[in-house]
Design an enzyme around this catalytic site. Sequence first.
Site, PDB file in Angstrom:
ATOM      1  N   ASN A   1      31.855  20.657 -11.631  1.00  0.00           N
ATOM      2  CA  ASN A   1      30.752  20.081 -12.395  1.00  0.00           C
ATOM      3  C   ASN A   1      29.409  20.640 -11.940  1.00  0.00           C
ATOM      4  O   ASN A   1      28.805  21.463 -12.617  1.00  0.00           O
ATOM      5  CB  ASN A   1      30.759  18.549 -12.279  1.00  0.00           C
ATOM      6  N   ASP A   2      28.952  20.216 -10.788  1.00  0.00           N
ATOM      7  CA  ASP A   2      27.609  20.587 -10.333  1.00  0.00           C
ATOM      8  C   ASP A   2      27.445  22.082 -10.102  1.00  0.00           C
ATOM      9  O   ASP A   2      26.362  22.638 -10.322  1.00  0.00           O
ATOM     10  CB  ASP A   2      27.266  19.835  -9.045  1.00  0.00           C
ATOM     11  N   ILE A   3      28.524  22.770  -9.681  1.00  0.00           N
ATOM     12  CA  ILE A   3      28.397  24.196  -9.361  1.00  0.00           C
ATOM     13  C   ILE A   3      28.361  25.074 -10.615  1.00  0.00           C
ATOM     14  O   ILE A   3      28.157  26.281 -10.516  1.00  0.00           O
ATOM     15  CB  ILE A   3      29.549  24.654  -8.445  1.00  0.00           C
TER      16      ILE A   3
END
Length: 477
Positions: free
Chosen positions: A405-407
């Site tokens: 998600n965040d990466i």
Amino acid sequence: MDYGFTTAAYVVAAILFILSLGGLSGQESAKRAIWYGIVGMALAVVATLIGPGSGLWLLSLLLIAGGGTIGYIVAQRVQMTEMPQLVAAMHSLVGLAAVFVGFNAHFELVNVLAMDDAAKKATEGFAALLAKKDSVEIAILRVELFLGIFIGAITFTGSVIAYGKLAGKVTSAATKLPGGHMLNAAAAGLSLICLIWYFNSGGFLPLFLMTLAALFIGYHLIMGIGGADMPVVVSMLNSYSGWAAAAIGFSLGNDLLIVVGALVGSSGAILSYIMCKAMNRHFVSVILGGFGGPAGEQMAVEGEQIAIDADGVATALNEADSVIIIPGYGMAVAQAQQAVSELTTKLRAKGKNVRFAIHPVAGRLPGHMNVLLAEAKVPYDIVLEMDEINEDFPSTDVAIVIGSNDIVNPAAQDDPNSPIAGMPVLECWKAKQVFVSKRGQGTGYSGIENPLFYKENTRMFYGDAKDSVSSLLSKID
């Protein structure tokens, strides 16, 4: 047994530990490096057991057997998905050991100082070492064991909280008590006062008060760090445990403990720096509060998430010439690495260029994804780091995101008010087609919305990652 054999054994063990640490830098040499570490530790234990001051053999062997048995059982039961919290738990034990050893050194010092000269000459082991110290060396020893206990206590409670956050037993949100950083500063100030007090008096009370303050600092410090920063926290606690061991090594006069502690402490600090650089974060800002919230109103996410089924994904893969797979913690949770490996094998057998893109903070432990893929027999040469592969996305036909998600969040580049603004990310949205394997529409571990899921070239492949990837295998013709 004299000091000569023990010293020589410690030198050999230290060399093996250095070789082990160096070998862990590459996947091909990692297995051999682990054996270097095992042999080095076995040699160190044997040398300590038969060296100067040895005794209590039965108790020592019982403790070693008990610890080895527990370690074997834990290693057999813990899944790779649970490795981050296991590492945090191991760090807590190192910290607790440093506290206990420090207390024991203090009590032994008090006993030796109360002896007359004749009694001091009859001492053995650590007590004999203390008996030979003059007043200046005693003062230095107090500082050393004080620092060992201080760092160890912080490491213990900090690692316990990190374990809780990683295991889902403690909220992953950054949580602070009223007063925030002032409480940490007050506890640190109290610890400094206790250091001066202990340095001058040698009493147990300042040592005990400092331990309580350090235990609180470890607890409150890590509670105030959000889940998205856990990879940095794990490597930071690794560094702390090393410095605690090194400080206790100075107290005990154990050269090997000093060397090993310095190796662990410095390597953990370097890894923490690498993690922070990968997140475009300052180490101090991570330690003092995690993501800490956005600087202003974040950009609104427009559009809708469009789902796709296995047939649609399989069709795109059959037509693609180049594929980049981006694994994340969701792949680890679903234990989908074997299915991903089988899909990779089938695609490569058809002549397609398949590679993996690994972000430095993918998962919840540095290198976690690399280990999972190696376990599934994915070839090392197609597993690439972010800097090696990021510029290849525009020429890639299909990018598959599995549990990340965040990466892969474009808000890191597009939204200056995003909590992850400036964080280097894998620019998978530049590929011609993007498929995201995800359980549902929720946000990632940090709780940040991801605009990638709403882009025109992105399709959401909902479902358990293992089942979703496995459903593709029979459709790749």
